[in-house]
Motif scaffolding. Structure first.
Motif, PDB file in Angstrom:
ATOM      1  N   ILE A   1       0.838  -1.207   0.000  1.00  0.00           N
ATOM      2  CA  ILE A   1       0.000   0.000   0.000  1.00  0.00           C
ATOM      3  C   ILE A   1       0.871   1.253   0.000  1.00  0.00           C
ATOM      4  N   ASN A   2       1.940   1.250   0.783  1.00  0.00           N
ATOM      5  CA  ASN A   2       2.860   2.387   0.767  1.00  0.00           C
ATOM      6  C   ASN A   2       3.383   2.653  -0.641  1.00  0.00           C
ATOM      7  N   MET A   3       3.773   1.599  -1.326  1.00  0.00           N
ATOM      8  CA  MET A   3       4.271   1.735  -2.690  1.00  0.00           C
ATOM      9  C   MET A   3       3.191   2.294  -3.619  1.00  0.00           C
ATOM     10  N   LEU A   4       1.960   1.805  -3.456  1.00  0.00           N
ATOM     11  CA  LEU A   4       0.868   2.241  -4.312  1.00  0.00           C
ATOM     12  C   LEU A   4       0.487   3.697  -4.050  1.00  0.00           C
ATOM     13  N   LEU A   5       0.562   4.146  -2.813  1.00  0.00           N
ATOM     14  CA  LEU A   5       0.274   5.550  -2.506  1.00  0.00           C
ATOM     15  C   LEU A   5       1.271   6.467  -3.203  1.00  0.00           C
ATOM     16  N   ARG A   6       2.534   6.051  -3.248  1.00  0.00           N
ATOM     17  CA  ARG A   6       3.522   6.819  -4.008  1.00  0.00           C
ATOM     18  C   ARG A   6       3.225   6.743  -5.502  1.00  0.00           C
ATOM     19  N   GLY A   7       2.746   5.574  -5.936  1.00  0.00           N
ATOM     20  CA  GLY A   7       2.432   5.389  -7.348  1.00  0.00           C
ATOM     21  C   GLY A   7       1.345   6.327  -7.846  1.00  0.00           C
ATOM     22  N   LEU A   8       0.390   6.685  -6.998  1.00  0.00           N
ATOM     23  CA  LEU A   8      -0.645   7.644  -7.403  1.00  0.00           C
ATOM     24  C   LEU A   8      -0.009   8.962  -7.830  1.00  0.00           C
ATOM     25  N   ASP A   9       0.994   9.385  -7.079  1.00  0.00           N
ATOM     26  CA  ASP A   9       1.679  10.628  -7.431  1.00  0.00           C
ATOM     27  C   ASP A   9       2.508  10.456  -8.705  1.00  0.00           C
ATOM     28  N   ASP A  10       3.116   9.288  -8.875  1.00  0.00           N
ATOM     29  CA  ASP A  10       3.878   9.030 -10.104  1.00  0.00           C
ATOM     30  C   ASP A  10       2.995   9.215 -11.339  1.00  0.00           C
ATOM     31  N   GLU A  11       1.764   8.712 -11.276  1.00  0.00           N
ATOM     32  CA  GLU A  11       0.874   8.821 -12.431  1.00  0.00           C
ATOM     33  C   GLU A  11       0.390  10.251 -12.640  1.00  0.00           C
ATOM     34  N   CYS A  12       0.209  10.999 -11.553  1.00  0.00           N
ATOM     35  CA  CYS A  12      -0.127  12.427 -11.701  1.00  0.00           C
ATOM     36  C   CYS A  12       0.982  13.160 -12.435  1.00  0.00           C
ATOM     37  N   ARG A  13       2.233  12.894 -12.042  1.00  0.00           N
ATOM     38  CA  ARG A  13       3.359  13.561 -12.694  1.00  0.00           C
ATOM     39  C   ARG A  13       3.519  13.095 -14.136  1.00  0.00           C
ATOM     40  N   ALA A  14       3.275  11.803 -14.376  1.00  0.00           N
ATOM     41  CA  ALA A  14       3.361  11.292 -15.748  1.00  0.00           C
ATOM     42  C   ALA A  14       2.297  11.941 -16.634  1.00  0.00           C
ATOM     43  N   PHE A  15       1.102  12.128 -16.091  1.00  0.00           N
ATOM     44  CA  PHE A  15       0.042  12.772 -16.875  1.00  0.00           C
ATOM     45  C   PHE A  15       0.449  14.196 -17.227  1.00  0.00           C
ATOM     46  N   MET A  16       0.998  14.938 -16.253  1.00  0.00           N
ATOM     47  CA  MET A  16       1.389  16.319 -16.538  1.00  0.00           C
ATOM     48  C   MET A  16       2.506  16.372 -17.558  1.00  0.00           C
ATOM     49  N   GLY A  17       3.430  15.412 -17.499  1.00  0.00           N
ATOM     50  CA  GLY A  17       4.468  15.355 -18.516  1.00  0.00           C
ATOM     51  C   GLY A  17       3.885  15.149 -19.901  1.00  0.00           C
ATOM     52  N   ALA A  18       2.863  14.305 -19.996  1.00  0.00           N
ATOM     53  CA  ALA A  18       2.198  14.075 -21.280  1.00  0.00           C
ATOM     54  C   ALA A  18       1.490  15.340 -21.764  1.00  0.00           C
TER      55      ALA A  18
END
Length: 228
Positions: free
Chosen positions: A26-43
Protein backbone atom coordinates in the motif's frame (compact mmCIF):
# COMPACT_ATOMS: atom_id res chain seq x y z
CA UNK A 1 -2.20 20.99 1.87
CA UNK A 2 -1.47 17.33 1.21
CA UNK A 3 -0.13 18.00 -2.27
CA UNK A 4 2.86 19.87 -0.84
CA UNK A 5 4.25 16.73 0.78
CA UNK A 6 5.30 13.24 -0.08
CA UNK A 7 2.80 10.41 0.17
CA UNK A 8 1.83 9.29 3.69
CA UNK A 9 3.71 6.25 4.90
CA UNK A 10 2.24 3.52 7.07
CA UNK A 11 4.65 2.47 9.81
CA UNK A 12 4.51 -1.30 9.37
CA UNK A 13 7.16 -2.25 11.97
CA UNK A 14 4.63 -3.41 14.55
CA UNK A 15 2.54 -5.41 12.07
CA UNK A 16 2.84 -9.16 11.77
CA UNK A 17 2.85 -11.05 8.50
CA UNK A 18 1.01 -11.20 6.17
CA UNK A 19 -0.46 -7.79 7.08
CA UNK A 20 2.95 -6.14 7.04
CA UNK A 21 3.64 -7.25 3.48
CA UNK A 22 0.29 -5.94 2.25
CA UNK A 23 0.78 -2.64 4.11
CA UNK A 24 4.22 -2.24 2.52
CA UNK A 25 2.59 -2.67 -0.89
CA UNK A 26 0.00 0.00 0.00
CA UNK A 27 2.86 2.39 0.77
CA UNK A 28 4.27 1.74 -2.69
CA UNK A 29 0.87 2.24 -4.31
CA UNK A 30 0.27 5.55 -2.51
CA UNK A 31 3.52 6.82 -4.01
CA UNK A 32 2.43 5.39 -7.35
CA UNK A 33 -0.65 7.64 -7.40
CA UNK A 34 1.68 10.63 -7.43
CA UNK A 35 3.88 9.03 -10.10
CA UNK A 36 0.87 8.82 -12.43
CA UNK A 37 -0.13 12.43 -11.70
CA UNK A 38 3.36 13.56 -12.69
CA UNK A 39 3.36 11.29 -15.75
CA UNK A 40 0.04 12.77 -16.88
CA UNK A 41 1.39 16.32 -16.54
CA UNK A 42 4.47 15.36 -18.52
CA UNK A 43 2.20 14.08 -21.28
CA UNK A 44 0.23 17.34 -21.21
CA UNK A 45 3.44 19.32 -21.60
CA UNK A 46 4.55 17.17 -24.53
CA UNK A 47 1.09 17.49 -26.09
CA UNK A 48 1.10 21.28 -25.80
CA UNK A 49 4.65 21.57 -27.14
CA UNK A 50 3.95 19.29 -30.10
CA UNK A 51 0.67 21.07 -30.90
CA UNK A 52 2.36 24.47 -30.91
CA UNK A 53 5.23 23.24 -33.09
CA UNK A 54 2.83 21.59 -35.53
CA UNK A 55 0.78 24.77 -35.91
CA UNK A 56 3.92 26.88 -36.26
CA UNK A 57 5.17 24.75 -39.14
CA UNK A 58 1.79 24.82 -40.84
CA UNK A 59 1.71 28.62 -40.60
CA UNK A 60 5.29 28.92 -41.83
CA UNK A 61 4.55 26.56 -44.72
CA UNK A 62 7.31 24.16 -43.67
CA UNK A 63 7.53 20.69 -45.10
CA UNK A 64 4.58 18.39 -44.56
CA UNK A 65 6.94 15.85 -43.00
CA UNK A 66 7.86 18.28 -40.22
CA UNK A 67 4.27 19.12 -39.31
CA UNK A 68 3.30 15.44 -39.52
CA UNK A 69 6.09 14.56 -37.10
CA UNK A 70 4.72 16.88 -34.44
CA UNK A 71 1.18 15.74 -35.16
CA UNK A 72 2.27 12.19 -34.36
CA UNK A 73 3.81 13.45 -31.13
CA UNK A 74 0.41 14.80 -30.07
CA UNK A 75 -1.05 11.30 -30.44
CA UNK A 76 1.86 9.77 -28.51
CA UNK A 77 1.25 12.25 -25.68
CA UNK A 78 -2.52 11.65 -25.71
CA UNK A 79 -2.09 7.88 -25.52
CA UNK A 80 0.40 8.20 -22.68
CA UNK A 81 -1.86 10.58 -20.75
CA UNK A 82 -4.74 8.14 -21.14
CA UNK A 83 -2.54 5.30 -19.90
CA UNK A 84 -1.61 7.33 -16.82
CA UNK A 85 -5.26 7.76 -15.87
CA UNK A 86 -5.90 4.03 -16.21
CA UNK A 87 -2.78 3.12 -14.21
CA UNK A 88 -3.97 5.54 -11.51
CA UNK A 89 -7.28 3.65 -11.49
CA UNK A 90 -5.49 0.29 -11.26
CA UNK A 91 -3.43 1.48 -8.31
CA UNK A 92 -6.59 2.62 -6.53
CA UNK A 93 -8.08 -0.83 -7.08
CA UNK A 94 -4.92 -2.53 -5.83
CA UNK A 95 -4.99 -0.43 -2.65
CA UNK A 96 -8.49 -1.74 -2.00
CA UNK A 97 -7.43 -5.35 -2.55
CA UNK A 98 -4.51 -5.04 -0.14
CA UNK A 99 -6.68 -3.32 2.46
CA UNK A 100 -8.71 -6.52 2.59
CA UNK A 101 -5.66 -8.12 4.26
CA UNK A 102 -4.90 -5.20 6.61
CA UNK A 103 -7.42 -5.01 9.48
CA UNK A 104 -5.10 -2.78 11.54
CA UNK A 105 -4.78 -0.27 8.72
CA UNK A 106 -8.52 -0.23 8.09
CA UNK A 107 -9.19 0.37 11.78
CA UNK A 108 -6.88 3.40 11.89
CA UNK A 109 -7.44 5.04 8.51
CA UNK A 110 -10.09 7.56 7.51
CA UNK A 111 -12.45 5.26 5.61
CA UNK A 112 -14.82 8.12 4.75
CA UNK A 113 -12.02 9.95 2.92
CA UNK A 114 -11.16 6.86 0.91
CA UNK A 115 -14.78 6.41 -0.10
CA UNK A 116 -14.94 10.08 -1.06
CA UNK A 117 -11.80 9.65 -3.17
CA UNK A 118 -13.28 6.67 -5.00
CA UNK A 119 -16.57 8.46 -5.64
CA UNK A 120 -14.74 11.57 -6.84
CA UNK A 121 -12.66 9.57 -9.29
CA UNK A 122 -15.75 7.83 -10.66
CA UNK A 123 -17.46 11.20 -11.10
CA UNK A 124 -14.49 12.87 -12.80
CA UNK A 125 -13.46 9.86 -14.90
CA UNK A 126 -16.67 7.86 -15.45
CA UNK A 127 -15.45 5.91 -18.48
CA UNK A 128 -11.96 4.96 -17.40
CA UNK A 129 -12.04 1.49 -18.95
CA UNK A 130 -13.05 2.89 -22.30
CA UNK A 131 -10.24 5.44 -22.02
CA UNK A 132 -7.78 2.63 -21.59
CA UNK A 133 -9.00 0.91 -24.73
CA UNK A 134 -8.68 4.14 -26.69
CA UNK A 135 -4.98 4.16 -25.85
CA UNK A 136 -4.25 0.45 -26.27
CA UNK A 137 -6.26 -0.53 -29.35
CA UNK A 138 -6.37 0.76 -32.85
CA UNK A 139 -8.51 -1.28 -35.19
CA UNK A 140 -6.97 -4.65 -34.10
CA UNK A 141 -8.98 -7.27 -32.27
CA UNK A 142 -11.41 -4.88 -30.59
CA UNK A 143 -12.59 -2.86 -33.61
CA UNK A 144 -11.17 -4.88 -36.51
CA UNK A 145 -14.13 -7.18 -37.22
CA UNK A 146 -17.73 -6.47 -38.27
CA UNK A 147 -18.93 -7.74 -34.89
CA UNK A 148 -16.42 -5.57 -33.06
CA UNK A 149 -17.41 -2.49 -35.01
CA UNK A 150 -21.10 -3.18 -34.32
CA UNK A 151 -20.45 -3.68 -30.60
CA UNK A 152 -18.63 -0.39 -30.14
CA UNK A 153 -20.14 1.96 -32.76
CA UNK A 154 -22.57 4.61 -31.57
CA UNK A 155 -26.31 4.04 -32.08
CA UNK A 156 -25.99 6.27 -35.16
CA UNK A 157 -23.33 3.91 -36.56
CA UNK A 158 -20.29 6.16 -36.00
CA UNK A 159 -16.97 4.73 -34.86
CA UNK A 160 -14.12 6.85 -33.50
CA UNK A 161 -10.79 5.28 -32.57
CA UNK A 162 -7.89 7.35 -31.23
CA UNK A 163 -9.40 10.58 -32.53
CA UNK A 164 -8.08 14.00 -31.47
CA UNK A 165 -10.46 16.96 -31.45
CA UNK A 166 -8.48 19.92 -30.18
CA UNK A 167 -7.13 18.75 -26.83
CA UNK A 168 -9.72 15.97 -26.38
CA UNK A 169 -8.80 12.35 -27.09
CA UNK A 170 -11.87 10.48 -28.28
CA UNK A 171 -12.93 6.90 -28.86
CA UNK A 172 -16.14 4.92 -28.95
CA UNK A 173 -16.56 2.11 -26.45
CA UNK A 174 -19.66 -0.03 -26.06
CA UNK A 175 -21.70 2.40 -28.17
CA UNK A 176 -20.66 5.53 -26.26
CA UNK A 177 -18.37 8.37 -27.30
CA UNK A 178 -15.70 8.80 -24.64
CA UNK A 179 -13.38 11.76 -24.35
CA UNK A 180 -10.40 12.65 -22.16
CA UNK A 181 -9.09 16.20 -22.15
CA UNK A 182 -5.28 16.39 -22.37
CA UNK A 183 -5.05 19.50 -20.24
CA UNK A 184 -3.81 20.83 -16.92
CA UNK A 185 -7.41 20.88 -15.66
CA UNK A 186 -7.54 17.09 -15.99
CA UNK A 187 -4.26 16.88 -14.10
CA UNK A 188 -5.82 18.98 -11.34
CA UNK A 189 -8.66 16.44 -11.14
CA UNK A 190 -6.16 13.61 -10.64
CA UNK A 191 -4.39 15.64 -7.96
CA UNK A 192 -7.73 16.16 -6.21
CA UNK A 193 -8.33 12.40 -6.03
CA UNK A 194 -4.73 11.71 -5.01
CA UNK A 195 -4.97 14.16 -2.12
CA UNK A 196 -8.20 12.57 -0.90
CA UNK A 197 -6.53 9.14 -0.95
CA UNK A 198 -3.52 10.50 0.90
CA UNK A 199 -5.80 12.15 3.48
CA UNK A 200 -7.42 8.75 4.09
CA UNK A 201 -4.07 7.29 5.17
CA UNK A 202 -2.75 10.38 6.93
CA UNK A 203 -3.80 9.10 10.42
CA UNK A 204 -1.32 6.24 10.03
CA UNK A 205 1.62 8.61 9.45
CA UNK A 206 2.02 10.43 12.75
CA UNK A 207 4.83 12.74 11.63
CA UNK A 208 2.86 13.86 8.61
CA UNK A 209 -0.33 14.28 10.64
CA UNK A 210 1.39 16.51 13.18
CA UNK A 211 3.10 18.59 10.51
CA UNK A 212 -0.10 19.16 8.57
CA UNK A 213 -2.04 19.90 11.76
CA UNK A 214 0.52 22.57 12.63
CA UNK A 215 0.29 24.16 9.21
CA UNK A 216 -3.51 24.20 9.33
CA UNK A 217 -3.54 25.85 12.76
CA UNK A 218 -3.84 29.67 12.66
CA UNK A 219 -0.77 31.54 13.87
CA UNK A 220 -0.85 32.58 17.55
CA UNK A 221 -2.67 35.86 17.94
CA UNK A 222 -4.44 35.50 14.58
CA UNK A 223 -8.15 35.08 14.12
CA UNK A 224 -7.60 32.95 11.02
CA UNK A 225 -9.02 35.65 8.71
CA UNK A 226 -5.86 37.75 8.51
CA UNK A 227 -6.71 40.06 11.44
CA UNK A 228 -4.95 40.20 14.79
Amino acid sequence: MASAFAAPRINTVSYSEPEREHADVINMLLRGLDDECRAFMGAVQLFEHASAEMLKRLRDDDSRAESDKFREWTFIAARDATGSVFRFYEEMAAIGINLGHCPSVRAAMNVAKKRQATRTFRTLFPNVEGMRHSAQHSFGMMYGTPNGRAEHSTPEGSLYVNNLIGDEFETTYRRRRIRLRIHADTHASLIQVRDLYWAAFEPLDMWRSRLLAGLRKPAQGSTGDGTQ
